[in-house]
Design an enzyme around this catalytic site. Structure first.
Site, PDB file in Angstrom:
ATOM      1  CG  ASN A  13      -2.174  -1.126   0.977  1.00  0.00           C
ATOM      2  OD1 ASN A  13      -2.956  -0.533   0.258  1.00  0.00           O
ATOM      3  ND2 ASN A  13      -2.151  -1.953   1.495  1.00  0.00           N
ATOM      4  NE  ARG A  64      -0.306  -0.305  23.248  1.00  0.00           N
ATOM      5  CZ  ARG A  64       0.025  -1.289  22.149  1.00  0.00           C
ATOM      6  NH1 ARG A  64       0.300  -0.674  21.096  1.00  0.00           N
ATOM      7  NH2 ARG A  64      -0.067  -2.612  22.598  1.00  0.00           N
ATOM      8  CG  MET A  89       1.419  -5.576  11.663  1.00  0.00           C
ATOM      9  SD  MET A  89      -0.229  -5.814  11.258  1.00  0.00           S
ATOM     10  CE  MET A  89      -0.733  -7.162  11.652  1.00  0.00           C
ATOM     11  NE  ARG A  90       4.084  -0.019  18.724  1.00  0.00           N
ATOM     12  CZ  ARG A  90       4.271  -0.620  19.910  1.00  0.00           C
ATOM     13  NH1 ARG A  90       4.796  -1.759  19.986  1.00  0.00           N
ATOM     14  NH2 ARG A  90       4.180   0.245  21.025  1.00  0.00           N
ATOM     15  CG  ASN A 106      -6.147   0.827   9.714  1.00  0.00           C
ATOM     16  OD1 ASN A 106      -5.001   0.492   9.100  1.00  0.00           O
ATOM     17  ND2 ASN A 106      -7.054   0.043  10.103  1.00  0.00           N
ATOM     18  CG  HIS A 108      -9.742  -3.999   8.211  1.00  0.00           C
ATOM     19  ND1 HIS A 108      -8.912  -4.625   9.221  1.00  0.00           N
ATOM     20  CD2 HIS A 108     -10.913  -5.009   8.082  1.00  0.00           C
ATOM     21  CE1 HIS A 108      -9.428  -5.974   9.370  1.00  0.00           C
ATOM     22  NE2 HIS A 108     -10.679  -6.047   8.945  1.00  0.00           N
ATOM     23  CG  LEU A 143      -8.761  -3.753  16.061  1.00  0.00           C
ATOM     24  CD1 LEU A 143      -7.430  -3.049  16.006  1.00  0.00           C
ATOM     25  CD2 LEU A 143      -8.803  -4.988  16.541  1.00  0.00           C
ATOM     26  CD  GLU A 173      -5.898  -3.851   1.336  1.00  0.00           C
ATOM     27  OE1 GLU A 173      -4.665  -4.117   1.019  1.00  0.00           O
ATOM     28  OE2 GLU A 173      -6.459  -4.349   2.186  1.00  0.00           O
TER      29      GLU A 173
HETATM   30  C1  GRF Z   1      -3.292  -4.633   4.093  1.00  0.00           C
HETATM   31  O1  GRF Z   1      -4.015  -6.146   3.628  1.00  0.00           O
HETATM   32  C2  GRF Z   1      -4.116  -3.967   4.837  1.00  0.00           C
HETATM   33  O2  GRF Z   1      -5.312  -4.013   4.577  1.00  0.00           O
HETATM   34  C3  GRF Z   1      -3.933  -4.578   6.201  1.00  0.00           C
HETATM   35  O3  GRF Z   1      -2.548  -4.838   6.061  1.00  0.00           O
HETATM   36  C4  GRF Z   1      -2.075  -5.384   4.823  1.00  0.00           C
HETATM   37  C5  GRF Z   1      -0.772  -4.327   4.597  1.00  0.00           C
HETATM   38  O4  GRF Z   1      -0.228  -4.871   3.385  1.00  0.00           O
HETATM   39  N1  GRF Z   1      -4.008  -3.399   7.262  1.00  0.00           N
HETATM   40  P1  GRF Z   1       1.059  -3.962   2.690  1.00  0.00           P
HETATM   41  O5  GRF Z   1       2.113  -4.094   3.776  1.00  0.00           O
HETATM   42  O6  GRF Z   1       0.713  -2.565   2.579  1.00  0.00           O
HETATM   43  O7  GRF Z   1       1.346  -4.921   1.638  1.00  0.00           O
END
Ligand code: GRF
Length: 199
Positions: A13, A64, A89-90, A106, A108, A143, A173
């Protein structure tokens, strides 16, 4: 407008956002890519594009909040107006969310509010849904919960595997995330309660 992209992993992304700022589709500059993981491939993508990076190890911080404060210090210096989470991932601390309220996005990989959490695609496939797809939303203190900006529905095929479906979700995405950031940068997103209106 300066944006910061926060990543922990592959950064596909991030790559889409890099490409779409480079070609002028998104009228903004990626001022910094931040990672909590020094081995994230996203950092290589940033370096290749000549974007500055900030890498912090959560283990070096007592809490955190302390970790987030260090990031915020850097973002303030760079006059960041939008924080983009791209496979970060945090969980963000309340402190972070207060500082950048309604200015954190974000992405998802499922149609929220279904299948929150780390395995949105797998969970949707196992549940047997016929339609799924990515969601871009503003981040709030819960979340995968804040106001939804864009979603894209994708048909699930009878013989879909997790890998195949994931690939099609990612493809979408890479279109809707740049689009949402472009809309924000153009000042065209208005938040009204849970609803985001595009002007
Ligand atoms: C994506 O699928 C997004 O929806 C999720 O984490 C993934 C990240 O992929 N939150 P990348 O690191 O952008 O390839």
């Amino acid at each position: 407008m300066n944006i910061a992209v926060l990543c922990s992993g592959n950064g596909s992304n991030l790559q889409a956002i890099i490409d779409k700022t480079a070609d002028g589709y998104i009228p903004a500059k990626i001022a910094v890519v931040v990672s909590d993981n020094k081995t994230a491939f996203a950092l290589k993508r940033a370096e290749k594009a000549g974007i500055e990076t900030l890498v912090l190890n959560p283990k070096d911080f007592a809490s955190r909040e302390a970790f987030d404060k260090e990031i915020i210090k850097d973002l303030r210096k760079r006059k960041i107006e939008l924080v983009v989470l791209a496979g970060y991932m945090r969980l963000l601390s309340d402190h972070f969310i207060k500082e950048y309220g309604n200015r954190i996005m974000n992405i998802h990989p499922s149609l929220l509010p279904s299948f929150k959490g780390t395995h949105g695609v797998r969970d949707a496939l196992e549940y047997g849904v016929k339609v799924t797809g990515p969601t871009v939303h503003f981040v709030d203190e819960k979340l995968d919960h804040g106001p939804i900006i864009l979603q894209k529905a994708i048909d699930v095929k009878d013989d879909d595997t997790e890998e195949g479906l994931l690939e099609r979700v990612h493809k979408e995405e890479h279109k809707i995330y740049p689009e949402a950031i472009k809309l924000f940068a153009e000042g065209r997103l208005k938040i009204n309660g849970r609803r985001v209106v595009i002007k």
